[in-house]
Scaffold this motif. Structure first.
Motif, PDB file in Angstrom:
ATOM      1  N   GLU A 121      -5.815  12.086   5.560  1.00  0.00           N
ATOM      2  CA  GLU A 121      -4.500  12.008   5.568  1.00  0.00           C
ATOM      3  C   GLU A 121      -3.661  11.071   6.647  1.00  0.00           C
ATOM      4  O   GLU A 121      -2.529  11.017   6.641  1.00  0.00           O
ATOM      5  N   ASP A 122      -4.596  10.513   7.421  1.00  0.00           N
ATOM      6  CA  ASP A 122      -4.203   9.523   8.221  1.00  0.00           C
ATOM      7  C   ASP A 122      -3.931   7.975   7.782  1.00  0.00           C
ATOM      8  O   ASP A 122      -3.236   7.093   8.490  1.00  0.00           O
ATOM      9  N   PHE A 123      -4.020   7.903   6.300  1.00  0.00           N
ATOM     10  CA  PHE A 123      -3.812   6.735   5.856  1.00  0.00           C
ATOM     11  C   PHE A 123      -2.741   6.640   4.794  1.00  0.00           C
ATOM     12  O   PHE A 123      -2.689   7.742   4.185  1.00  0.00           O
ATOM     13  N   GLY A 124      -2.118   5.597   4.547  1.00  0.00           N
ATOM     14  CA  GLY A 124      -0.853   5.606   3.628  1.00  0.00           C
ATOM     15  C   GLY A 124       0.148   4.896   4.302  1.00  0.00           C
ATOM     16  O   GLY A 124       0.411   4.607   5.592  1.00  0.00           O
ATOM     17  N   MET A 125       0.997   4.444   3.462  1.00  0.00           N
ATOM     18  CA  MET A 125       2.157   3.635   4.091  1.00  0.00           C
ATOM     19  C   MET A 125       3.229   4.467   5.221  1.00  0.00           C
ATOM     20  O   MET A 125       3.409   3.875   6.277  1.00  0.00           O
ATOM     21  N   TYR A 126       3.391   5.545   4.755  1.00  0.00           N
ATOM     22  CA  TYR A 126       4.017   6.581   5.538  1.00  0.00           C
ATOM     23  C   TYR A 126       3.280   6.946   6.777  1.00  0.00           C
ATOM     24  O   TYR A 126       3.922   7.480   7.775  1.00  0.00           O
ATOM     25  N   ARG A 127       2.025   6.673   6.919  1.00  0.00           N
ATOM     26  CA  ARG A 127       1.412   6.850   8.350  1.00  0.00           C
ATOM     27  C   ARG A 127       1.177   5.653   9.025  1.00  0.00           C
ATOM     28  O   ARG A 127       0.617   5.415  10.097  1.00  0.00           O
ATOM     29  N   GLY A 128       1.505   4.491   8.204  1.00  0.00           N
ATOM     30  CA  GLY A 128       1.576   3.233   9.324  1.00  0.00           C
ATOM     31  C   GLY A 128       0.169   2.544   9.103  1.00  0.00           C
ATOM     32  O   GLY A 128      -0.236   1.637   9.801  1.00  0.00           O
ATOM     33  N   ARG A 129      -0.859   2.996   8.112  1.00  0.00           N
ATOM     34  CA  ARG A 129      -2.173   2.483   8.004  1.00  0.00           C
ATOM     35  C   ARG A 129      -2.507   2.220   6.590  1.00  0.00           C
ATOM     36  O   ARG A 129      -2.309   3.521   6.017  1.00  0.00           O
ATOM     37  N   LEU A 130      -2.878   1.220   6.349  1.00  0.00           N
ATOM     38  CA  LEU A 130      -3.462   0.973   4.891  1.00  0.00           C
ATOM     39  C   LEU A 130      -4.894   0.412   4.907  1.00  0.00           C
ATOM     40  O   LEU A 130      -5.073  -0.225   5.775  1.00  0.00           O
ATOM     41  N   ILE A 131      -5.820   1.092   4.031  1.00  0.00           N
ATOM     42  CA  ILE A 131      -7.111   0.739   3.966  1.00  0.00           C
ATOM     43  C   ILE A 131      -7.282  -0.575   2.971  1.00  0.00           C
ATOM     44  O   ILE A 131      -6.939  -0.530   1.865  1.00  0.00           O
ATOM     45  N   SER A 132      -7.822  -1.518   3.765  1.00  0.00           N
ATOM     46  CA  SER A 132      -8.236  -2.956   2.905  1.00  0.00           C
ATOM     47  C   SER A 132      -9.078  -2.372   1.829  1.00  0.00           C
ATOM     48  O   SER A 132     -10.432  -2.066   2.327  1.00  0.00           O
ATOM     49  N   LYS A 133      -9.200  -3.197   0.640  1.00  0.00           N
ATOM     50  CA  LYS A 133     -10.284  -3.028  -0.234  1.00  0.00           C
ATOM     51  C   LYS A 133     -11.298  -4.073   0.138  1.00  0.00           C
ATOM     52  O   LYS A 133     -11.112  -5.098  -0.529  1.00  0.00           O
TER      53      LYS A 133
END
Length: 307
Positions: free
Chosen positions: A23-35
Motif C-alpha cells: 500500500e505504500d506504492f502508487g501515484m497517490y503515495r508519491g512512490r512508483l516502482i520502476s520495472k
C-alpha cells in the motif's frame, strides 16, 4: 514529490515485505516502482514461488502475490525504467546502484549505508529516504507547475486539465499548457487524449462568456500543437452532481494532482496535492464522457483542434 523507486525482486517476493509495502506504492503515495529490469514483475512472481519451496512463503501467500501482480491496480504502482540499461551479468543491487539517472529510493534485500538505499529488514517508513509527502508548495511558474507532474505525465496516455477559469486569450494559462505539450513532445510521448475542461459557457451567437472561442484557440494555442496532435475543449454547464466545476486538477488514467490555484502562472506559490486513489477515481470518471450517466449532457459546447 513522486519518487522513482527500485525494489529488489527478492524483497517484493517475500510475503512479509510484500504485505508491508504493497500500500505504500502508487501515484497517490508519491512512490512508483520502476520495472527494473523490464521483466521485474515476472522475477517477483517466480521468486515468490521459489520461496515456497524454501519454507519462507506459503503456497497461499505466493498465490496472493501473483494475483496482485496481475491486477490493474498494481499496474498503476509501476513505471517504466526510464531508459536505464540492465546488465544481466551483474547482481540486481549492483545494477540499481550504478545506473543513470539514479533512483530516488532503492529498497534492497540486505542492509546498506548508502543515502538513497535502505535495507528491507531495517526500513522505517517515517524516515528518509522512504518518507514522502503527497503535498508540496511550488512556484507558480510553468516549469515548476508542470515539472511536479512529469512522473505522472510520462506514464499516461490520457491527460485532462480541469480549470473553471481557463482562458485561451490569456498567456498565463496558455504558456503552462504549451510547456506541458513541449515536455511530452521532447520525451516522444504523444497522448491519445488531451482535454481542457472549463465552465465558460456559450452565449447566443458564437461568443463565449468571458472565455475563449474558436478563433482564440486557433490563434493562441493550436500553433503550439505538434503535427497531428489534437486537443479537445469542453465547456460544462453543470456536473453530474450539480453545480459547475470549481477545483483545479491535472488528471490522467494513472492518477491525479490537485492544484490550489490551477496550472496558470502567477505570483507566489500554489499548493499541489496528489489525489488519494478513491478521490482520483471519482474525479476522473466525472470528466470521462464514456463513464457519465446515461442521458446526461455535460457540456454546453465542445471543440476539437488538430495541430
Amino acid at each position: 514529490m513522486i519518487a522513482d523507486c527500485a525494489v529488489d525482486p527478492e524483497v517484493f517476493a517475500t510475503w512479509r515485505h510484500f504485505q508491508s509495502l504493497y500500500e505504500d506504492f502508487g501515484m497517490y503515495r508519491g512512490r512508483l516502482i520502476s520495472k527494473f529490469p523490464k521483466k521485474w514483475v515476472k522475477l517477483v512472481a517466480e521468486r515468490s514461488r521459489e520461496l515456497v519451496d524454501e519454507g519462507i512463503n506459503t503456497d497461499m501467500q505466493a498465490t496472493r502475490i501473483e494475483e496482485r501482480l496481475r491486477s490493474d491496480r498494481f499496474k498503476r504502482k509501476l513505471k517504466s525504467p526510464g531508459g536505464r540499461e540492465y546488465d544481466p551479468d551483474q547482481t540486481w543491487i549492483k545494477n540499481a546502484d550504478s545506473v543513470e539517472p539514479p533512483f530516488d529510493l532503492i529498497i534492497a534485500a540486505g542492509s546498506t549505508s548508502l543515502e538513497s538505499r535502505v535495507g528491507a529488514e531495517i526500513l522505517l517508513k517515517d524516515e528518509f529516504p522512504f518518507l514522502r509527502s503527497n503535498q508540496r508548495l511550488v512556484k507558480r511558474k510553468k516549469e515548476h507547475l508542470i515539472g511536479v507532474a512529469i512522473p505522472l505525465l510520462m506514464e499516461s496516455d490520457e491527460i485532462v486539465i480541469v480549470d473553471p477559469n481557463f482562458r485561451a486569450d490569456e498567456p498565463r494559462f496558455c504558456d503552462s499548457l504549451k510547456h506541458l505539450i513541449a515536455v511530452l513532445e521532447a520525451s516522444s510521448r504523444r497522448p491519445k487524449r488531451l482535454e481542457v475542461h472549463t465552465n465558460r459557457i456559450r452565449k447566443p451567437g458564437d461568443e463565449f462568456n468571458r472565455g475563449p472561442h474558436a478563433s482564440q484557440w486557433n490563434e493562441n494555442l493550436i500553433p503550439a500543437l505538434p503535427a497531428g496532435w489534437g486537443v479537445s475543449v469542453c465547456y460544462w454547464k453543470k456536473l453530474p452532481t450539480g453545480g459547475k466545476p470549481h477545483a483545479r486538477f491535472l488528471l490522467t488514467e494513472y492518477g491525479g494532482i490537485f492544484y490550489e490555484h490551477g496550472i496558470d502562472e502567477g505570483d507566489g506559490e500554489t499548493l499541489v496535492t496528489l489525489l488519494e486513489e478513491n478521490v482520483w477515481e471519482s474525479v476522473f470518471q466525472t470528466f470521462h464522457s464514456g463513464l457519465l450517466p446515461a442521458g446526461f449532457e455535460p457540456q454546453k459546447h465542445a471543440m476539437s483542434f488538430i495541430g
